[in-house]
Scaffold this motif. Structure first.
Motif, PDB file in Angstrom:
ATOM      1  N   SER A  26      15.850 -50.367  58.310  1.00 19.37           N
ATOM      2  CA  SER A  26      14.043 -50.358  58.150  1.00 19.37           C
ATOM      3  C   SER A  26      14.473 -49.781  56.657  1.00 19.37           C
ATOM      4  CB  SER A  26      13.560 -49.244  58.421  1.00 19.37           C
ATOM      5  OG  SER A  26      14.248 -47.760  57.605  1.00 19.37           O
ATOM      6  N   TRP A  27      13.678 -50.426  55.576  1.00 16.05           N
ATOM      7  CA  TRP A  27      13.820 -51.180  54.395  1.00 16.05           C
ATOM      8  C   TRP A  27      14.056 -49.721  53.842  1.00 16.05           C
ATOM      9  CZ3 TRP A  27      14.067 -55.208  51.644  1.00 16.05           C
ATOM     10  CH2 TRP A  27      13.936 -56.176  51.920  1.00 16.05           C
ATOM     11  N   LEU A  28      13.256 -48.848  54.683  1.00 19.25           N
ATOM     12  CA  LEU A  28      13.676 -47.361  53.838  1.00 19.25           C
ATOM     13  C   LEU A  28      15.476 -46.640  54.162  1.00 19.25           C
ATOM     14  CD1 LEU A  28      11.747 -44.159  53.104  1.00 19.25           C
ATOM     15  CD2 LEU A  28      12.207 -43.526  55.441  1.00 19.25           C
ATOM     16  N   SER A  44      13.554 -47.154  49.068  1.00 21.80           N
ATOM     17  CA  SER A  44      12.839 -48.219  49.906  1.00 21.80           C
ATOM     18  C   SER A  44      11.594 -49.506  48.966  1.00 21.80           C
ATOM     19  CB  SER A  44      11.937 -47.947  50.605  1.00 21.80           C
ATOM     20  OG  SER A  44      10.932 -48.673  51.380  1.00 21.80           O
ATOM     21  N   ARG A  45      11.195 -48.949  47.862  1.00 17.44           N
ATOM     22  CA  ARG A  45      10.277 -49.355  46.382  1.00 17.44           C
ATOM     23  C   ARG A  45      11.772 -50.283  45.967  1.00 17.44           C
ATOM     24  NH1 ARG A  45       7.465 -44.957  46.609  1.00 17.44           N
ATOM     25  NH2 ARG A  45       7.767 -44.694  44.530  1.00 17.44           N
ATOM     26  N   LYS A  48      13.625 -53.212  47.833  1.00 19.35           N
ATOM     27  CA  LYS A  48      12.132 -54.427  48.171  1.00 19.35           C
ATOM     28  C   LYS A  48      12.109 -54.859  45.959  1.00 19.35           C
ATOM     29  CE  LYS A  48       8.986 -55.441  50.939  1.00 19.35           C
ATOM     30  NZ  LYS A  48       7.787 -55.377  51.882  1.00 19.35           N
ATOM     31  N   GLN A  69       6.100 -58.347  55.115  1.00 17.17           N
ATOM     32  CA  GLN A  69       5.077 -57.379  56.218  1.00 17.17           C
ATOM     33  C   GLN A  69       6.505 -56.753  57.244  1.00 17.17           C
ATOM     34  OE1 GLN A  69       3.298 -60.477  55.792  1.00 17.17           O
ATOM     35  NE2 GLN A  69       2.483 -59.741  54.045  1.00 17.17           N
ATOM     36  N   GLN A  70       7.259 -57.012  57.286  1.00 19.34           N
ATOM     37  CA  GLN A  70       8.818 -56.738  58.003  1.00 19.34           C
ATOM     38  C   GLN A  70       9.250 -55.813  57.387  1.00 19.34           C
ATOM     39  OE1 GLN A  70      11.314 -59.847  58.924  1.00 19.34           O
ATOM     40  NE2 GLN A  70      12.999 -58.574  59.643  1.00 19.34           N
ATOM     41  N   ARG A  71       8.972 -54.733  58.173  1.00 22.70           N
ATOM     42  CA  ARG A  71       9.873 -53.302  58.051  1.00 22.70           C
ATOM     43  C   ARG A  71      11.538 -53.066  58.794  1.00 22.70           C
ATOM     44  NH1 ARG A  71       4.431 -48.962  58.810  1.00 22.70           N
ATOM     45  NH2 ARG A  71       2.844 -50.005  57.377  1.00 22.70           N
ATOM     46  N   ILE A  72      11.630 -53.578  59.568  1.00 25.82           N
ATOM     47  CA  ILE A  72      12.719 -53.751  60.205  1.00 25.82           C
ATOM     48  C   ILE A  72      13.482 -54.680  60.140  1.00 25.82           C
ATOM     49  CG2 ILE A  72      13.937 -53.265  62.010  1.00 25.82           C
ATOM     50  CD1 ILE A  72      12.902 -50.668  60.950  1.00 25.82           C
TER      51      ILE A  72
END
Length: 88
Positions: A26-28, A44-45, A48, A69-72
């Motif tokens: 994930s981004w996180l 995460s921010r 990105k 918009q993809q999270r994974i």
């Protein structure tokens, strides 16, 4: 004998290779790996923002099927990020 020693005491680059496993993130999760001193949301921010600021990376990710918009991210998309930003 030398092979036995290498198996018991891997070289530093071998240890680093073992620590990094390319997989879906994930981004996180990936943000935390790149910026461990930040809060998870801030990390995460930041990740990105780094990605979106790099046109070559965005192009590679788009080719790999990424959308904003993809999270994974898929392993291929993670590979693109690591190729440009380096290993976390």
């Amino acid at each position: 004998m030398k092979e036995d020693r290498e198996k018991k005491h891997p070289l530093p680059e071998d240890e680093e290779e073992e620590k990094w496993k390319n997989r879906s993130f994930s981004w996180l999760e990936l943000g935390i790996l790149y910026s461990p001193t930040l809060t998870p949301a801030a990390a995460s921010r930041r990740l990105k923002a780094w990605v979106l600021a790099n046109k070559v990376l965005v192009s590679l990710l788009n080719t790999a099927g990424w959308n904003r918009q993809q999270r994974i991210m898929t392993p291929k998309q993670v590979e693109c990020i690591v190729e440009i930003l380096g290993r976390p």
